[in-house]
Design a protein around this motif. Sequence first.
Motif, PDB file in Angstrom:
ATOM      1  N   ARG A 191       0.832  -1.211   0.000  1.00 13.71           N
ATOM      2  CA  ARG A 191       0.000   0.000   0.000  1.00 13.71           C
ATOM      3  C   ARG A 191       0.866   1.261   0.000  1.00 13.71           C
ATOM      4  O   ARG A 191       0.649   2.191  -0.794  1.00 13.71           O
ATOM      5  N   ALA A 194       2.828   1.875  -3.289  1.00 12.43           N
ATOM      6  CA  ALA A 194       1.962   2.457  -4.324  1.00 12.43           C
ATOM      7  C   ALA A 194       1.761   3.946  -4.090  1.00 12.43           C
ATOM      8  O   ALA A 194       1.825   4.759  -5.024  1.00 12.43           O
ATOM      9  N   ALA A 195       1.525   4.334  -2.830  1.00 11.61           N
ATOM     10  CA  ALA A 195       1.297   5.744  -2.517  1.00 11.61           C
ATOM     11  C   ALA A 195       2.550   6.571  -2.786  1.00 11.61           C
ATOM     12  O   ALA A 195       2.473   7.685  -3.333  1.00 11.61           O
ATOM     13  N   SER A 198       3.055   6.906  -6.620  1.00 10.14           N
ATOM     14  CA  SER A 198       2.120   7.882  -7.184  1.00 10.14           C
ATOM     15  C   SER A 198       2.521   9.298  -6.820  1.00 10.14           C
ATOM     16  O   SER A 198       2.384  10.229  -7.630  1.00 10.14           O
ATOM     17  N   ASP A 414      -6.383  -1.024  -9.448  1.00  6.63           N
ATOM     18  CA  ASP A 414      -6.869   0.314  -9.743  1.00  6.63           C
ATOM     19  C   ASP A 414      -5.713   1.196 -10.194  1.00  6.63           C
ATOM     20  O   ASP A 414      -4.715   1.355  -9.487  1.00  6.63           O
ATOM     21  N   ASP A 417      -4.263   3.842  -7.849  1.00  6.87           N
ATOM     22  CA  ASP A 417      -3.349   3.493  -6.766  1.00  6.87           C
ATOM     23  C   ASP A 417      -1.890   3.618  -7.191  1.00  6.87           C
ATOM     24  O   ASP A 417      -1.038   3.973  -6.387  1.00  6.87           O
ATOM     25  N   TRP A 418      -1.602   3.282  -8.418  1.00  5.18           N
ATOM     26  CA  TRP A 418      -0.237   3.278  -8.929  1.00  5.18           C
ATOM     27  C   TRP A 418      -0.053   4.310 -10.034  1.00  5.18           C
ATOM     28  O   TRP A 418       0.813   4.150 -10.892  1.00  5.18           O
TER      29      TRP A 418
END
Length: 539
Positions: A191, A194-195, A198, A414, A417-418
């Motif tokens: 998680r 990914a954050a 991004s 999704d 997310d990435w």
Amino acid sequence: MSTTPLQAGPDDVMRELLAALLDPDAAPASPLPRGTGQDGEVPLTEGQRQLWFLQQLWPDATTYHVCTALRLRGALQAPALEQALADLVARHPALRTTIRTGRRGRPQGVLHPPGGATAVLVAQELPGHTPEEREAQVQQAARAELAVPFDLATGPLIRARLLRFAREDHALVLTFHHLVVDGWSMRIVLRDLAAHYSARVGVRPAGLPELHYQYADFAAWQQDGLSSSARYAGALDHWRRTLAQAPQESTPPPDRAAGQAADQAVDRSGRRTGRSLHFDLPAATVRGVRALAAREASTPFAVCHAAFTLWLARATGRTDLVTGVPSCGRPFPELDDVVGYFVNLLPLRSRLRTEATFAETVRAAHAGVAAALDHDLLPFDRIVGALGVPRRPGVQPLAQVMCQLVGDRSVGGDADDWHGLAVTEVRILHDDEARFDLELDLREEGPDRIQGCLTVDARRYGEARAERIRDEYAALLGLLGRHPDTVLGPLLDGATPLPGLDDVPDDVPAAVHDDVCDAERHDVRDDVRDDASERKATR
């Protein structure tokens, strides 16, 4: 209900809850310390010290490696991914911790500053392969990473390899030492990665929850505050009562052929070679598991574990059994977003009754898991010590077999997310090194799919026996999911052949079926909490 001075009563708890609702400032402060390890040295948890000790015995062992792989489809920006990895390690100090030998040969944790002991993203070009060959390359890369030992003293204890198949087709293989992560932590890692990715690509904040505590704070509390916790005495009493005169071994007898080849199954590093079988449970079986769990107000894990203990009773000829069940080992909600090695093994005792139905056995399993989770404060080693269980070389105390079911680990596809990437997790297929005589790992992959991995100690069980264990368990689970009111007595005799998935004998009572399609599906976070494999949406 009387209470001791060490244990708060229900009235006390209610008063504290009402006070917190009326005045949030009146809520009791967390017992966890804060800011541990600012000087570069950090305490270790009891679990970390045990893993470190095992690594000293067999420096080349790779038993406690954790690996995951992601397929990344889209316009990946590799520099941003490498920066995101650095951001991840900076956010979670456990990932930049190493362990050196300190005074008197004792292990000492060393916390490196951000930028130190950071994983380097190693890129590898693999163009021109078919889709099937690309999948095989991911598996090969993961197995290669799993086979390389970590240097616990120098680190880093995380490795990252990027496979580039085409301009918009990549795979990321992440490998960790178990000393710094567990199953729950892996979800946090994916998680947060990914954050951070991004954020690096989109030049915006990652938007992650603020971390007020770190893994070293938990280690410091376990070292200095665990024994004085109000829950400590209650946990000790629970395990002493529930495991009084429990069998010290609950493992099926070994194969003769496998025992004769034991020397060949142990390599020079002293590792126990494992034999792993990966499989999918039939969709009808999964639906039956979920329907029965809903009918009994239980969980899929309770159903799967009850069937496992029944199979174990058939294999051992005993109805009093102890199985190891992993729990998340996070005693405070403040630790929910913290990366580290928290997982704890709970020795769950099962006493099967010949007159009981399988549905009753499921309810008993659910109650046993719930009680164990209420007292999971004690590390497994302290439970063993409190019971005075003798230790023998090469034998896991109390629990030689392990069973777990973890919730849906979907990392999400999704693109938001990435930042434009479609991401899927890859199931790594490999032979694990055996940590138990027998280990059953089940994993939810959606409403109608449960994947399984059965790992056996190759010194004890041959390939044919492992396949038979897998097939017998799957048949038993499928049969009893359809016929939960079956009485256990006739099934406890291991000499009686099991009916196949589609062959139900006439003398088996018909079950009262709920509508499988309409059976209510429990929330995954609640299932995993009660399943004891990882208590909220994790091994």
